[in-house]
Design a protein around this motif. Structure first.
Motif, mmCIF file in Angstrom:
data_model
loop_
_atom_site.group_PDB
_atom_site.id
_atom_site.type_symbol
_atom_site.label_atom_id
_atom_site.label_comp_id
_atom_site.label_asym_id
_atom_site.label_seq_id
_atom_site.Cartn_x
_atom_site.Cartn_y
_atom_site.Cartn_z
ATOM 1 N N ALA A 84 37.194 28.050 50.116
ATOM 2 C CA ALA A 84 38.261 27.686 49.673
ATOM 3 C C ALA A 84 39.711 28.172 50.330
ATOM 4 O O ALA A 84 40.484 27.476 50.948
ATOM 5 C CB ALA A 84 38.702 27.269 48.349
ATOM 6 N N ALA A 85 39.577 29.637 50.429
ATOM 7 C CA ALA A 85 40.789 30.273 51.179
ATOM 8 C C ALA A 85 40.674 29.929 52.515
ATOM 9 O O ALA A 85 41.706 29.694 53.236
ATOM 10 C CB ALA A 85 40.499 31.750 50.838
ATOM 11 N N ARG A 86 39.556 29.832 53.230
ATOM 12 C CA ARG A 86 39.263 29.396 54.497
ATOM 13 C C ARG A 86 40.035 27.966 54.922
ATOM 14 O O ARG A 86 40.758 27.804 55.724
ATOM 15 C CB ARG A 86 38.088 29.460 54.936
ATOM 16 N N VAL A 87 39.629 27.071 54.039
ATOM 17 C CA VAL A 87 40.212 25.765 54.220
ATOM 18 C C VAL A 87 41.601 25.701 53.955
ATOM 19 O O VAL A 87 42.481 24.915 54.765
ATOM 20 C CB VAL A 87 39.365 24.817 52.951
ATOM 21 N N ALA A 88 42.095 26.326 52.788
ATOM 22 C CA ALA A 88 43.484 26.164 52.618
ATOM 23 C C ALA A 88 44.471 27.135 53.163
ATOM 24 O O ALA A 88 45.807 26.985 53.279
ATOM 25 C CB ALA A 88 43.695 26.651 51.228
ATOM 26 N N GLY A 89 43.700 28.160 54.101
ATOM 27 C CA GLY A 89 44.502 29.087 55.020
ATOM 28 C C GLY A 89 45.360 30.035 54.031
ATOM 29 O O GLY A 89 46.315 30.389 54.320
ATOM 30 N N VAL A 90 44.709 30.440 53.189
ATOM 31 C CA VAL A 90 45.327 31.371 52.202
ATOM 32 C C VAL A 90 44.437 32.911 52.376
ATOM 33 O O VAL A 90 43.202 32.843 52.010
ATOM 34 C CB VAL A 90 45.190 30.925 50.514
ATOM 35 N N PRO A 91 45.248 33.767 52.373
ATOM 36 C CA PRO A 91 44.728 35.063 52.487
ATOM 37 C C PRO A 91 43.822 35.343 51.531
ATOM 38 O O PRO A 91 44.361 35.285 50.130
ATOM 39 C CB PRO A 91 45.727 36.112 52.788
ATOM 40 N N LEU A 92 42.665 36.284 51.424
ATOM 41 C CA LEU A 92 41.795 36.398 50.226
ATOM 42 C C LEU A 92 41.383 37.979 50.523
ATOM 43 O O LEU A 92 41.083 38.345 51.350
ATOM 44 C CB LEU A 92 40.709 35.647 50.561
ATOM 45 N N VAL A 93 41.483 38.387 49.295
ATOM 46 C CA VAL A 93 40.882 39.755 49.067
ATOM 47 C C VAL A 93 39.863 39.984 47.757
ATOM 48 O O VAL A 93 40.221 39.265 46.942
ATOM 49 C CB VAL A 93 41.980 40.978 49.009
ATOM 50 N N ALA A 94 38.791 40.405 48.091
ATOM 51 C CA ALA A 94 37.839 40.657 46.989
ATOM 52 C C ALA A 94 38.165 42.197 46.114
ATOM 53 O O ALA A 94 38.027 42.808 46.991
ATOM 54 C CB ALA A 94 36.306 40.482 47.233
ATOM 55 N N LEU A 95 38.059 42.093 44.972
ATOM 56 C CA LEU A 95 38.424 43.442 44.219
ATOM 57 C C LEU A 95 36.899 43.508 43.563
ATOM 58 O O LEU A 95 36.613 42.838 42.583
ATOM 59 C CB LEU A 95 39.680 43.323 43.226
ATOM 60 N N VAL A 96 36.443 44.457 44.067
ATOM 61 C CA VAL A 96 34.827 44.699 43.562
ATOM 62 C C VAL A 96 34.636 46.062 43.141
ATOM 63 O O VAL A 96 34.810 47.054 43.907
ATOM 64 C CB VAL A 96 33.587 44.474 44.703
ATOM 65 N N ARG A 97 34.298 46.139 41.917
ATOM 66 C CA ARG A 97 34.178 47.678 41.586
ATOM 67 C C ARG A 97 32.899 48.305 42.135
ATOM 68 O O ARG A 97 31.713 47.662 42.403
ATOM 69 C CB ARG A 97 34.047 47.759 39.956
ATOM 70 N N PRO A 98 32.897 49.574 42.588
ATOM 71 C CA PRO A 98 31.555 50.078 42.996
ATOM 72 C C PRO A 98 30.504 50.100 42.107
ATOM 73 O O PRO A 98 30.573 50.147 40.994
ATOM 74 C CB PRO A 98 31.998 51.489 43.391
ATOM 75 N N PRO A 99 29.440 49.792 42.771
ATOM 76 C CA PRO A 99 28.083 49.719 42.033
ATOM 77 C C PRO A 99 27.914 51.251 41.331
ATOM 78 O O PRO A 99 28.141 52.164 41.816
ATOM 79 C CB PRO A 99 26.965 49.456 42.987
ATOM 80 N N TRP A 100 26.852 51.235 40.230
ATOM 81 C CA TRP A 100 26.394 52.394 39.694
ATOM 82 C C TRP A 100 25.356 53.252 40.784
ATOM 83 O O TRP A 100 24.857 52.282 41.483
ATOM 84 C CB TRP A 100 25.684 52.244 38.421
ATOM 85 N N ARG A 101 25.206 54.384 40.771
ATOM 86 C CA ARG A 101 24.164 54.800 41.569
ATOM 87 C C ARG A 101 23.425 56.092 40.798
ATOM 88 O O ARG A 101 23.900 56.556 39.793
ATOM 89 C CB ARG A 101 24.911 55.971 42.590
ATOM 90 N N ALA A 102 22.032 55.914 41.099
ATOM 91 C CA ALA A 102 21.197 56.877 40.322
ATOM 92 C C ALA A 102 21.395 58.249 40.696
ATOM 93 O O ALA A 102 21.871 58.645 41.926
ATOM 94 C CB ALA A 102 19.593 56.538 40.391
ATOM 95 N N GLY A 103 21.576 59.109 39.857
ATOM 96 C CA GLY A 103 21.722 60.543 39.768
ATOM 97 C C GLY A 103 20.581 61.313 39.215
ATOM 98 O O GLY A 103 19.356 60.839 39.080
ATOM 99 N N GLU A 104 20.712 62.449 39.391
ATOM 100 C CA GLU A 104 19.621 63.485 38.841
ATOM 101 C C GLU A 104 19.210 63.256 37.600
ATOM 102 O O GLU A 104 20.013 62.916 36.669
ATOM 103 C CB GLU A 104 19.927 64.947 38.843
ATOM 104 N N GLY A 105 17.821 63.109 37.278
ATOM 105 C CA GLY A 105 17.493 62.805 35.630
ATOM 106 C C GLY A 105 17.422 61.345 35.585
ATOM 107 O O GLY A 105 16.712 60.913 34.598
ATOM 108 N N ASP A 106 17.755 60.274 36.432
ATOM 109 C CA ASP A 106 17.822 58.864 36.375
ATOM 110 C C ASP A 106 16.349 58.408 36.680
ATOM 111 O O ASP A 106 15.902 58.990 37.682
ATOM 112 C CB ASP A 106 18.881 58.121 36.990
ATOM 113 N N ARG A 107 15.780 57.597 35.811
ATOM 114 C CA ARG A 107 14.285 57.020 36.202
ATOM 115 C C ARG A 107 14.671 55.397 36.542
ATOM 116 O O ARG A 107 14.312 54.624 35.594
ATOM 117 C CB ARG A 107 13.307 57.161 35.314
#
Ligand code: NAP
Length: 254
Positions: free
Chosen positions: A86-109
């Motif tokens: 829709a942003a492309r069709v309407a010519g409106v600038p778009l940004v996606a605000l996406v929180r970073p994913p969780w990442r496994a650390g030590e002790g994670d299974r």
């Protein structure tokens, strides 16, 4: 400057609240309307779908929107694809605000899977006590594995027969680690299933699983549309908006 924020996340609400204080900026927060009594922030809000790509493109034009922010949940794949088109069709600038994913650390299974069906299969043949925190709209895939007992936590109530063996818990984030550990111990949870939402408010279940050495089946995020500028924080979204040609001076200073 007129901004449309596609919301349904705490980040979208936080950004809407920040923008509501800035003179010369009119931001509208859009929600899908899935939650029956959402906690609405004191900002201009609209609720309900637009009617696909065409409906959203028409809305952008009719409301003279200068910039579109897709701050929807990382698993809300359809609206993000619609926003790109829709942003492309309407010519409106778009940004996606996406929180970073969780990442496994030590002790994670963790075992990462691509979708809910793979998550259901990954539980295996032998009956297990499963803590299922994927949302009430994603339960169907687990009907294929009725041998397990599902401890299902949702914000909204679910039907008593949503799954054959069910312990339903209604609760709303944020959660804390101590309470998560207590719940997992009380319900004798053997495995946790979650989407990789990356949310701070629900991350304590992962720390609790680590502490209790409970394995986690982590459903990976769906693919995002190509070619969309992406930022990870409310501050970075504000900076992107401030660099927009229609941004007022008041926004440049924040
Ligand atoms: P989806 O499958 O990507 O979208 C389905 C349809 O819902 C869209 O085509 C659109 O309808 C409408 N829609 C979605 N988000 C909208 C918004 N912010 N404003 C207006 N209409 C919207 O979405 P979903 O996964 O069902 O998620 C629905 C909402 O819940 C989203 O706002 C999302 O941020 C939030 N949420 C989702 C999850 C999740 O795990 N999926 C978790 C927490 C919160 P039209 O095509 O008619 O425009």
């Amino acid at each position: 400057m007129r901004i449309l924020l596609l919301g349904g996340t705490s980040e979208a609400t936080a950004l809407a609240l920040r923008l509501s204080d800035i003179p010369g900026v009119h931001a509208i927060l859009s929600l899908a309307g899935r939650t029956t009594s959402p906690r609405l922030p004191p900002v201009p809000t609209r609720i309900g779908g637009f009617g696909g790509v065409d409906g959203l493109a028409s809305y952008l034009a009719a409301e003279r929107i200068d910039a579109l922010v897709d701050a929807t949940h990382p698993f809300a794949a359809r609206i993000s694809a619609n926003a790109e088109a829709a942003a492309r069709v309407a010519g409106v600038p778009l940004v996606a605000l996406v929180r970073p994913p969780w990442r496994a650390g030590e002790g994670d299974r963790w075992r990462e899977v691509a979708d809910m069906s793979e998550a259901a299969r990954a539980l295996g043949e032998a009956p297990r006590r499963v803590f299922l925190t994927v949302g009430r709209l994603e339960l169907d895939a687990f009907r294929a594995a009725p041998q397990h007992l599902y401890i299902v936590r949702t914000i909204e109530p679910i039907a008593a027969d949503a799954l054959a063996n069910l312990v339903a818990i209604e609760d709303r984030p944020p959660f804390d680690e101590e309470a998560e550990q207590a719940l997992m111990a009380r319900e004798r949870v053997e495995v946790l299933v979650t989407k990789n939402s990356g949310a701070t408010a629900t991350a304590p279940k992962l720390a609790a699983a680590r502490a209790l050495s409970i394995p986690v089946i982590m459903v990976a995020r769906p693919q995002r549309p190509d070619g969309v500028r992406q930022v990870e924080s409310v501050a970075a979204a504000l900076a992107w908006l401030a660099s927009h040609p229609a941004a007022p001076e008041t926004l440049r200073g924040v």
